[in-house]
Write a protein that holds these residues in place. Structure first.
Motif, PDB file in Angstrom:
ATOM      1  N   THR A 143       2.958  71.767   4.056  1.00  0.00           N
ATOM      2  CA  THR A 143       4.085  72.173   4.900  1.00  0.00           C
ATOM      3  C   THR A 143       3.647  73.125   5.996  1.00  0.00           C
ATOM      4  O   THR A 143       4.243  73.146   7.081  1.00  0.00           O
ATOM      5  CB  THR A 143       5.177  72.840   4.054  1.00  0.00           C
ATOM      6  OG1 THR A 143       4.652  74.003   3.401  1.00  0.00           O
ATOM      7  CG2 THR A 143       5.717  71.876   3.014  1.00  0.00           C
ATOM      8  N   GLU A 144       2.616  73.916   5.735  1.00  0.00           N
ATOM      9  CA  GLU A 144       2.130  74.848   6.743  1.00  0.00           C
ATOM     10  C   GLU A 144       1.307  74.139   7.824  1.00  0.00           C
ATOM     11  O   GLU A 144       1.100  74.695   8.903  1.00  0.00           O
ATOM     12  CB  GLU A 144       1.272  75.931   6.090  1.00  0.00           C
ATOM     13  CG  GLU A 144       2.032  76.800   5.101  1.00  0.00           C
ATOM     14  CD  GLU A 144       1.133  77.818   4.421  1.00  0.00           C
ATOM     15  OE1 GLU A 144      -0.089  77.813   4.714  1.00  0.00           O
ATOM     16  OE2 GLU A 144       1.634  78.614   3.607  1.00  0.00           O
ATOM     17  N   GLY A 149       7.247  72.218  14.268  1.00  0.00           N
ATOM     18  CA  GLY A 149       7.760  73.416  13.620  1.00  0.00           C
ATOM     19  C   GLY A 149       9.018  73.176  12.820  1.00  0.00           C
ATOM     20  O   GLY A 149       9.188  73.725  11.725  1.00  0.00           O
ATOM     21  N   PHE A 150       9.935  72.338  13.323  1.00  0.00           N
ATOM     22  CA  PHE A 150      11.180  72.058  12.605  1.00  0.00           C
ATOM     23  C   PHE A 150      10.896  71.356  11.283  1.00  0.00           C
ATOM     24  O   PHE A 150      11.463  71.710  10.249  1.00  0.00           O
ATOM     25  CB  PHE A 150      12.094  71.198  13.481  1.00  0.00           C
ATOM     26  CG  PHE A 150      13.326  70.729  12.765  1.00  0.00           C
ATOM     27  CD1 PHE A 150      14.385  71.592  12.542  1.00  0.00           C
ATOM     28  CD2 PHE A 150      13.427  69.415  12.292  1.00  0.00           C
ATOM     29  CE1 PHE A 150      15.529  71.165  11.867  1.00  0.00           C
ATOM     30  CE2 PHE A 150      14.558  68.985  11.617  1.00  0.00           C
ATOM     31  CZ  PHE A 150      15.604  69.864  11.410  1.00  0.00           C
ATOM     32  N   SER A 152       8.150  71.462   9.586  1.00  0.00           N
ATOM     33  CA  SER A 152       7.459  72.407   8.708  1.00  0.00           C
ATOM     34  C   SER A 152       8.440  73.326   8.001  1.00  0.00           C
ATOM     35  O   SER A 152       8.368  73.520   6.785  1.00  0.00           O
ATOM     36  CB  SER A 152       6.449  73.224   9.523  1.00  0.00           C
ATOM     37  OG  SER A 152       5.794  74.167   8.690  1.00  0.00           O
ATOM     38  N   VAL A 153       9.381  73.894   8.764  1.00  0.00           N
ATOM     39  CA  VAL A 153      10.369  74.805   8.184  1.00  0.00           C
ATOM     40  C   VAL A 153      11.287  74.061   7.215  1.00  0.00           C
ATOM     41  O   VAL A 153      11.577  74.545   6.112  1.00  0.00           O
ATOM     42  CB  VAL A 153      11.191  75.491   9.291  1.00  0.00           C
ATOM     43  CG1 VAL A 153      12.344  76.285   8.683  1.00  0.00           C
ATOM     44  CG2 VAL A 153      10.306  76.404  10.111  1.00  0.00           C
ATOM     45  N   MET A 154      11.747  72.879   7.598  1.00  0.00           N
ATOM     46  CA  MET A 154      12.634  72.098   6.738  1.00  0.00           C
ATOM     47  C   MET A 154      11.935  71.731   5.433  1.00  0.00           C
ATOM     48  O   MET A 154      12.527  71.819   4.341  1.00  0.00           O
ATOM     49  CB  MET A 154      13.099  70.845   7.466  1.00  0.00           C
ATOM     50  CG  MET A 154      14.108  70.026   6.672  1.00  0.00           C
ATOM     51  SD  MET A 154      14.668  68.548   7.535  1.00  0.00           S
ATOM     52  CE  MET A 154      13.149  67.582   7.514  1.00  0.00           C
ATOM     53  N   SER A 155      10.676  71.310   5.533  1.00  0.00           N
ATOM     54  CA  SER A 155       9.926  70.940   4.334  1.00  0.00           C
ATOM     55  C   SER A 155       9.751  72.142   3.416  1.00  0.00           C
ATOM     56  O   SER A 155       9.890  72.035   2.188  1.00  0.00           O
ATOM     57  CB  SER A 155       8.562  70.372   4.725  1.00  0.00           C
ATOM     58  OG  SER A 155       8.694  69.233   5.541  1.00  0.00           O
ATOM     59  N   PHE A 156       9.450  73.293   4.000  1.00  0.00           N
ATOM     60  CA  PHE A 156       9.278  74.510   3.206  1.00  0.00           C
ATOM     61  C   PHE A 156      10.557  74.866   2.465  1.00  0.00           C
ATOM     62  O   PHE A 156      10.530  75.227   1.278  1.00  0.00           O
ATOM     63  CB  PHE A 156       8.844  75.665   4.102  1.00  0.00           C
ATOM     64  CG  PHE A 156       8.677  76.965   3.380  1.00  0.00           C
ATOM     65  CD1 PHE A 156       7.533  77.229   2.653  1.00  0.00           C
ATOM     66  CD2 PHE A 156       9.682  77.926   3.408  1.00  0.00           C
ATOM     67  CE1 PHE A 156       7.383  78.443   1.972  1.00  0.00           C
ATOM     68  CE2 PHE A 156       9.538  79.124   2.731  1.00  0.00           C
ATOM     69  CZ  PHE A 156       8.387  79.380   2.018  1.00  0.00           C
ATOM     70  N   LEU A 157      11.691  74.761   3.144  1.00  0.00           N
ATOM     71  CA  LEU A 157      12.967  75.086   2.510  1.00  0.00           C
ATOM     72  C   LEU A 157      13.287  74.118   1.373  1.00  0.00           C
ATOM     73  O   LEU A 157      13.877  74.509   0.362  1.00  0.00           O
ATOM     74  CB  LEU A 157      14.085  75.064   3.551  1.00  0.00           C
ATOM     75  CG  LEU A 157      14.028  76.173   4.614  1.00  0.00           C
ATOM     76  CD1 LEU A 157      15.139  75.992   5.626  1.00  0.00           C
ATOM     77  CD2 LEU A 157      14.103  77.550   3.975  1.00  0.00           C
TER      78      LEU A 157
END
Length: 269
Positions: A143-144, A149-150, A152-157
């Motif tokens: 995910t990093e 960027g979107f 990456s953030v969505m996957s992290f959440l």
């Protein structure tokens, strides 16, 4: 187009796999033949020591993120030591069995009998936890690395909650049950628990960063926690021995003429 579809498949596997494996990891500690009050006490003491030491050193060094890193780092060290202790004790457990019972003992390390059903043995639980930890680490690292960027953030959440629940809640049970080792024999968890607690105290010997250990192990909390867990384990071992659950014999096999598995609640004290 093919590259995009492949990347989409990999992403879906990562997101769904994180939830599925973490969910299984959270359910496995419930599939046990017993959970003694001594195991609960060991879990509570270990959690108290880990949280306090992590707050004292991790939070002071790097704030909230340092605290989370310290907790996870100490728990991972505890899991690693628990795995080594389980393999060593499991080998001794099989070797100490009667020639005709060693096969049954080896089987219990992978699958155990509970009433009318079969549940995972400690080595099976350990291997699944190891695979889940590695998978979650791969997903979090992936995910990093996303350029978008979107995404990456969505996957992290999406994967943050199952990953956090697994890495923080499962080791709490491992500290007391050592991968549900009582499914194979009720004496295995108290034998391994002091080593696991020792890892909680000296985790920086295995994991770098801010996971500090009290200098020369002079910290009263660390030493007290280790001593309490050791005493709890010793008392449980004595009570188990008096009830016919010494490591050199299987009371269930004696009762069933050497044919049985470990009955539910066999090690509850």
């Amino acid at each position: 187009m093919i590259d995009f579809l492949w990347a989409l498949v990999v992403w879906l596997v990562q997101m769904a796999g994180a939830w599925v494996l973490a969910g299984m990891g959270l359910l496995l500690p419930l599939l046990r033949t017993d959970f003694s009050r001594y195991a609960l006490a060991r879990s509570l003491v270990a959690a108290g020591v880990v949280l306090t030491l992590a707050y004292r050193y991790g939070f002071a060094a790097d704030g909230p993120l340092g605290l989370v890193d310290a907790i996870i780092g100490k728990y991972l060290a505890m899991g690693a030591v628990a795995a080594v202790a389980l393999v060593v004790l499991g080998t001794g457990y099989v070797a100490l069995g009667r020639p005709g019972a060693r096969g049954a003992r080896l089987r219990r390390l992978f699958v155990a009998r509970a009433d009318d059903s079969w549940i995972p043995g400690p080595l099976a639980v350990m291997l699944l936890f190891l695979a889940t930890t590695g998978f979650l680490a791969w997903v979090m690292e992936a995910t990093e690395g996303y350029e978008n960027g979107f995404i990456s953030v969505m996957s992290f959440l999406i994967v943050f909650l199952p990953a956090l629940a697994f890495l923080l809640l499962v080791p709490f049970s491992v500290a007391g049950t050592v991968f549900n080792a009582a499914n194979a024999h009720p004496a295995l968890p108290p034998l391994a628990a002091p080593f696991v607690m020792g890892a909680a105290v000296v985790a920086d010997r295995f994991v770098g960063g801010v996971i500090a250990t009290p200098e020369s192990l002079k910290d009263p909390l660390a030493l007290t926690g280790l001593a309490v867990v050791t005493v709890l384990s010793a008392v449980e071992l004595v009570l188990l021995h008096r009830r016919g659950h010494g490591l050199t014999r299987d009371a269930e096999d004696d009762a069933r003429g050497g044919a049985g598995g470990s009955g539910a609640g066999a090690g509850a004290v």
